[in-house]
Scaffold this motif. Sequence first.
Motif, PDB file in Angstrom:
ATOM      1  N   VAL A 269      18.734   8.807   5.816  1.00  0.00           N
ATOM      2  CA  VAL A 269      17.634   9.616   5.277  1.00  0.00           C
ATOM      3  C   VAL A 269      17.644  10.984   5.953  1.00  0.00           C
ATOM      4  N   ARG A 270      17.793  12.025   5.141  1.00  0.00           N
ATOM      5  CA  ARG A 270      17.878  13.385   5.670  1.00  0.00           C
ATOM      6  C   ARG A 270      16.651  14.230   5.344  1.00  0.00           C
ATOM      7  N   ALA A 271      15.816  13.768   4.430  1.00  0.00           N
ATOM      8  CA  ALA A 271      14.562  14.453   4.103  1.00  0.00           C
ATOM      9  C   ALA A 271      13.638  13.430   3.477  1.00  0.00           C
ATOM     10  N   VAL A 272      12.341  13.654   3.642  1.00  0.00           N
ATOM     11  CA  VAL A 272      11.319  12.718   3.156  1.00  0.00           C
ATOM     12  C   VAL A 272      10.314  13.482   2.306  1.00  0.00           C
ATOM     13  N   VAL A 273       9.949  12.900   1.169  1.00  0.00           N
ATOM     14  CA  VAL A 273       8.864  13.420   0.333  1.00  0.00           C
ATOM     15  C   VAL A 273       7.726  12.422   0.403  1.00  0.00           C
TER      16      VAL A 273
ATOM     17  N   PRO B  66      30.717  21.695  -1.705  1.00  0.00           N
ATOM     18  CA  PRO B  66      29.730  20.864  -1.015  1.00  0.00           C
ATOM     19  C   PRO B  66      30.320  20.195   0.216  1.00  0.00           C
ATOM     20  N   ALA B  67      29.502  20.075   1.246  1.00  0.00           N
ATOM     21  CA  ALA B  67      29.950  19.430   2.477  1.00  0.00           C
ATOM     22  C   ALA B  67      29.798  17.918   2.370  1.00  0.00           C
ATOM     23  N   ASN B  68      30.588  17.222   3.149  1.00  0.00           N
ATOM     24  CA  ASN B  68      30.511  15.765   3.227  1.00  0.00           C
ATOM     25  C   ASN B  68      30.124  15.400   4.656  1.00  0.00           C
ATOM     26  N   PHE B  69      28.813  15.378   4.925  1.00  0.00           N
ATOM     27  CA  PHE B  69      28.322  15.169   6.275  1.00  0.00           C
ATOM     28  C   PHE B  69      28.226  13.673   6.595  1.00  0.00           C
ATOM     29  N   ALA B  70      28.453  13.350   7.846  1.00  0.00           N
ATOM     30  CA  ALA B  70      28.246  11.986   8.337  1.00  0.00           C
ATOM     31  C   ALA B  70      26.787  11.815   8.717  1.00  0.00           C
TER      32      ALA B  70
ATOM     33  N   LEU C 148      13.188  20.784  -2.901  1.00  0.00           N
ATOM     34  CA  LEU C 148      13.428  21.251  -1.545  1.00  0.00           C
ATOM     35  C   LEU C 148      14.082  20.160  -0.700  1.00  0.00           C
ATOM     36  N   ALA C 149      13.640  18.911  -0.860  1.00  0.00           N
ATOM     37  CA  ALA C 149      14.217  17.813  -0.086  1.00  0.00           C
ATOM     38  C   ALA C 149      15.704  17.666  -0.369  1.00  0.00           C
ATOM     39  N   ARG C 150      16.087  17.810  -1.630  1.00  0.00           N
ATOM     40  CA  ARG C 150      17.508  17.706  -1.972  1.00  0.00           C
ATOM     41  C   ARG C 150      18.302  18.864  -1.370  1.00  0.00           C
ATOM     42  N   GLU C 151      17.691  20.057  -1.337  1.00  0.00           N
ATOM     43  CA  GLU C 151      18.365  21.208  -0.724  1.00  0.00           C
ATOM     44  C   GLU C 151      18.565  20.970   0.768  1.00  0.00           C
ATOM     45  N   ILE C 152      17.535  20.456   1.441  1.00  0.00           N
ATOM     46  CA  ILE C 152      17.639  20.169   2.870  1.00  0.00           C
ATOM     47  C   ILE C 152      18.683  19.083   3.119  1.00  0.00           C
ATOM     48  N   ALA C 153      18.693  18.049   2.248  1.00  0.00           N
ATOM     49  CA  ALA C 153      19.624  16.933   2.425  1.00  0.00           C
ATOM     50  C   ALA C 153      21.081  17.363   2.295  1.00  0.00           C
ATOM     51  N   ALA C 154      21.309  18.512   1.686  1.00  0.00           N
ATOM     52  CA  ALA C 154      22.678  19.016   1.535  1.00  0.00           C
ATOM     53  C   ALA C 154      23.155  19.766   2.781  1.00  0.00           C
ATOM     54  N   ARG C 155      22.261  19.995   3.741  1.00  0.00           N
ATOM     55  CA  ARG C 155      22.631  20.667   4.990  1.00  0.00           C
ATOM     56  C   ARG C 155      23.031  19.623   6.037  1.00  0.00           C
ATOM     57  N   SER C 156      23.657  20.085   7.111  1.00  0.00           N
ATOM     58  CA  SER C 156      24.024  19.168   8.184  1.00  0.00           C
ATOM     59  C   SER C 156      22.783  18.494   8.742  1.00  0.00           C
TER      60      SER C 156
ATOM     61  N   ARG D 265       0.837  -1.203   0.000  1.00  0.00           N
ATOM     62  CA  ARG D 265       0.000   0.000   0.000  1.00  0.00           C
ATOM     63  C   ARG D 265       0.874   1.256   0.000  1.00  0.00           C
ATOM     64  N   VAL D 266       2.084   1.115   0.537  1.00  0.00           N
ATOM     65  CA  VAL D 266       3.006   2.242   0.618  1.00  0.00           C
ATOM     66  C   VAL D 266       4.383   1.749   0.191  1.00  0.00           C
ATOM     67  N   THR D 267       5.055   2.512  -0.659  1.00  0.00           N
ATOM     68  CA  THR D 267       6.395   2.135  -1.109  1.00  0.00           C
ATOM     69  C   THR D 267       7.405   3.201  -0.695  1.00  0.00           C
ATOM     70  N   ILE D 268       8.657   2.795  -0.605  1.00  0.00           N
ATOM     71  CA  ILE D 268       9.741   3.696  -0.217  1.00  0.00           C
ATOM     72  C   ILE D 268      10.887   3.547  -1.207  1.00  0.00           C
ATOM     73  N   ALA D 269      11.404   4.668  -1.676  1.00  0.00           N
ATOM     74  CA  ALA D 269      12.603   4.680  -2.517  1.00  0.00           C
ATOM     75  C   ALA D 269      13.543   5.741  -1.962  1.00  0.00           C
ATOM     76  N   VAL D 270      14.790   5.377  -1.721  1.00  0.00           N
ATOM     77  CA  VAL D 270      15.769   6.304  -1.157  1.00  0.00           C
ATOM     78  C   VAL D 270      16.870   6.545  -2.175  1.00  0.00           C
ATOM     79  N   ASP D 271      17.140   7.816  -2.434  1.00  0.00           N
ATOM     80  CA  ASP D 271      18.202   8.195  -3.363  1.00  0.00           C
ATOM     81  C   ASP D 271      18.889   9.452  -2.846  1.00  0.00           C
ATOM     82  N   ASP D 272      20.192   9.357  -2.663  1.00  0.00           N
ATOM     83  CA  ASP D 272      20.990  10.517  -2.253  1.00  0.00           C
ATOM     84  C   ASP D 272      20.405  11.192  -1.013  1.00  0.00           C
ATOM     85  N   HIS D 273      20.095  10.385  -0.004  1.00  0.00           N
ATOM     86  CA  HIS D 273      19.630  10.837   1.312  1.00  0.00           C
ATOM     87  C   HIS D 273      18.178  11.342   1.327  1.00  0.00           C
TER      88      HIS D 273
END
Length: 264
Positions: free
Chosen positions: A49-53, A254-258, A195-203, A5-13
């Motif tokens: 995962v740093r942001a969710v759509v 670009p930052a390389n965050f852990a 927006l999610a990709r922009e957020i994912a680029a932050r710490s 009923r619900v699927t998840i795909a993760v790409d680049d955080h």
Amino acid sequence: MSEQRVTIAVDDHVAVVTLNRPDKHNALDGPMFEGIVEAAAEVAARPDVRAVVLHGAGPSFCSGLDVSAMGSPDNLVTREEGQRSNLAQRACTDWIDLPAPVIAAVHGNCFGGGLQVALGADIRFAAPDARLSVMESKWGLVPDMGITSTLPRLVRIDIAKELTFTARVISGSEAAALGLVTRATEDPLAAALELAREIAARSPDAVRAAKRLYNSSWHGPVEDALRLETELQVGLIGSPNQIEAVRAGMAKEPANFADPVPVT
């Protein structure tokens, strides 16, 4: 996921969580409720995962409760031991509790329970012609999926009452004007992904701390909010990701965050 009923795909955080019952406009039945809650838990367990759509497949985000497919409501309204919310409420509140920011992309119909799921997101983009409604009064009910944790932070009480008393259907454009959604845009999914990709680029440490700060302090006692500001800031200053943010900013690269350490 329950019957996919619900699927998840993760790409680049960025995790894209899709309500996947397009032939029923992603109406909420038992497996859909379970799938939403399971998806939130799965995403919460992934420190990468740093942001969710959050969006819906097919013609609508979510058309609300599928009355024809629901049996006894007991499993929806009964709270499990240790849970502050019942299963129906968790379809909304688990997104609030998720450490990473959640962006809902709303199109088509977003009615009743579907709107309450969207309200659980931190940010909402809606198509101008999307149709939104606090629809429960049409069926002789009150909204009961966590709306008391979301709507008071978005609109004035008179607007909340008018929308709830009448079950009026409003457009995405009017929803943006009222503050029910963040912005109306022709392609809400594309805007949410951008927006999610922009957020994912932050710490991720700073972003998660900011979400916790606002969720815990909005409309709360000023003294508690000030203490939490200091507590969170002290935890960030000098941390590896904070140092990396400064280094990348000074170097203009670009930052390389852990990834954050999971909370146990």
